[in-house]
Design an enzyme around this catalytic site. Structure first.
Site, short mmCIF file in Angstrom:
data_model
loop_
_atom_site.label_atom_id
_atom_site.label_comp_id
_atom_site.label_asym_id
_atom_site.label_seq_id
_atom_site.Cartn_x
_atom_site.Cartn_y
_atom_site.Cartn_z
N HIS A 115 14.50 32.25 22.00
CA HIS A 115 15.87 32.60 21.61
C HIS A 115 16.76 32.49 22.84
O HIS A 115 16.66 33.32 23.76
CB HIS A 115 15.93 34.02 21.05
CG HIS A 115 15.12 34.20 19.81
ND1 HIS A 115 14.76 35.45 19.34
CD2 HIS A 115 14.60 33.30 18.92
CE1 HIS A 115 14.05 35.30 18.22
NE2 HIS A 115 13.94 34.01 17.95
N SER A 172 11.49 35.90 22.80
CA SER A 172 12.91 36.27 22.81
C SER A 172 13.18 37.04 24.11
O SER A 172 12.94 36.52 25.19
CB SER A 172 13.26 37.09 21.57
OG SER A 172 14.65 37.31 21.51
N THR A 173 13.64 38.30 24.00
CA THR A 173 13.99 39.08 25.19
C THR A 173 12.82 39.17 26.16
O THR A 173 11.74 39.60 25.80
CB THR A 173 14.41 40.50 24.79
OG1 THR A 173 15.39 40.43 23.76
CG2 THR A 173 14.97 41.26 25.97
N ASP A 209 11.21 38.17 14.46
CA ASP A 209 11.06 36.73 14.29
C ASP A 209 9.72 36.27 14.85
O ASP A 209 9.36 36.60 15.97
CB ASP A 209 12.20 36.00 14.99
CG ASP A 209 12.20 34.51 14.68
OD1 ASP A 209 11.84 34.14 13.54
OD2 ASP A 209 12.56 33.71 15.58
N MET A 238 12.80 41.03 21.04
CA MET A 238 13.42 42.02 20.17
C MET A 238 13.40 41.51 18.73
O MET A 238 13.59 40.33 18.47
CB MET A 238 14.86 42.24 20.64
CG MET A 238 15.60 43.40 19.99
SD MET A 238 17.33 43.43 20.54
CE MET A 238 17.15 43.44 22.31
#
Length: 376
Positions: free
Chosen positions: A221, A195-196, A317, A314
């Protein structure tokens, strides 16, 4: 807790006003200034010493990328990009993440005053998260970027010796009892979730893997408008063939399959062959694609014939999915805290005991190839 001090850099007075109103409404954020172009921003940074910048990608006098490159070289600090949902906006944003921007928020192309407020929670959350990133790590990321610009990174080789309403994955793919013994196959599958900070972490891994690496499936993401440009960008930096995943594709050696930004990627098995399919089910852990969904499908289809890697990001998940992979005999890896932009997802996996190894980003490619050798 001290408020996060934010400087807004955007040439649109309307966007300045909307962002100021949104951010100031959060009790943990304070807008300390606004700048209409990079030159004004440069002076305000010296004067106000903000914790975080929000930066538009296209501005007069100097574009956001040129400004960001100078900023990260001379005065690294957390930046959240504000970009439009266009192919050009996606490409520029991916460049910004490469340079060291922490994250990005997309804004609509029209009717800003009535639609930008839908992004209020996301903008505030990402600004507060960006403020927690150490500036030293931003300097290191820019140094990696500069190094990669002047010197082609070494590609690893296989070792010659062995060494919202928050839904779970159940909403998309039911958990089933896996067989005690999986079909014998030489084919392996590598599953990567992020993600991030993940776009750059994925790049750092892919650019160092050889072209005969087993197939890789990736859930990052990212908005739907950004996932295909991201796949195209990754295709230029690795010996492997990177594909924006389609409806149903056989997983082949030397290929990377990146989930579209609005579909879950699921791995299925037919006999000894593996296939990537797409699913338009609900968001899981508030994400589509969801790493948990992909990891569960890999656990159920591949069992011990897989390797799971959970990178910076973040939230949580992927943590449960990585645990499910581990429980069926797959080898599992989590990125370590020091090299992660945000140690949320991999940190949750570590807390669950789901990671067989916790490794710095730059060590993951070689470790992955060593693990794959042991699995043969």
């Amino acid at each position: 807790m001290e408020k996060v001090r934010v400087l807004i850099v955007d040439d649109s007075i309307l966007v300045q006003q909307i962002l100021t109103q949104m951010l100031d409404a959060d009790p943990l954020i304070e807008v300390v200034g606004v700048a209409g172009d990079p030159y004004e921003a440069r002076e305000l940074i010296k004067k106000l010493h903000p914790d975080v910048l929000t930066l538009d990608v296209e501005m007069p006098k100097m574009n956001g990328i040129s400004f960001l490159k100078n900023l990260m070289r001379l005065h690294p600090m957390p930046v959240v990009m504000i970009s439009t949902l266009t192919e050009r906006g996606a490409d520029i944003t991916l460049q910004a993440l490469e340079l060291g921007a922490i994250d990005f928020v997309t804004k609509p192309k029209v009717d800003l005053s009535n639609t930008l407020d839908k992004y209020e929670f996301e903008i505030c959350r990402k600004v507060k998260q960006a403020a927690r990133v150490k500036r030293e790590s931003l300097a290191e990321q820019y140094q990696r970027f500069a190094h990669n610009q002047t010197q082609k990174p070494a590609v690893e080789s296989f070792p010659t010796t062995k060494v919202m309403p928050k839904l779970s994955a159940d909403a998309v793919i039911k958990k089933i009892a896996v067989p005690s013994k999986f079909p014998k196959t030489q084919q392996k599958v590598i599953a990567i979730g992020a993600s991030t900070g993940g776009t750059e972490a994925i790049k750092e891994i892919l650019m160092r893997l050889p072209e005969n690496t087993p197939p890789i499936v990736i859930s990052q993401h990212i908005p739907a408008a950004f996932s295909e440009p991201f796949a195209k960008r990754m295709d230029t930096i690795t010996p492997m063939k990177v594909i924006h995943a389609q409806a149903r594709q056989k997983l082949e050696t030397g290929h990377v399959y990146i989930a579209p930004g609005n579909r879950h990627l699921i791995v299925e098995r037919e006999g000894t062959q593996y296939f990537a399919t797409l699913n338009d089910g609900p968001e899981v852990n508030r994400h589509k694609p969801s790493v948990d969904v992909m990891f569960r499908s890999v656990a159920q289809a591949c069992g011990p014939n897989a390797v799971g890697i959970l990178l910076t990001g973040m939230g949580a998940d992927g943590a449960q999915g990585l645990l499910e992979m581990q429980q069926v005999g797959a080898h599992t890896i989590a990125q370590d805290k020091l090299s992660s932009v945000v140690w949320g997802m991999p940190g949750e996996a570590v807390n669950l005991g789901a990671a067989d190894q916790i490794i710095a980003l730059d060590k993951i490619p070689r470790t992955l190839l060593e693990v794959l050798t042991l699995l043969n």
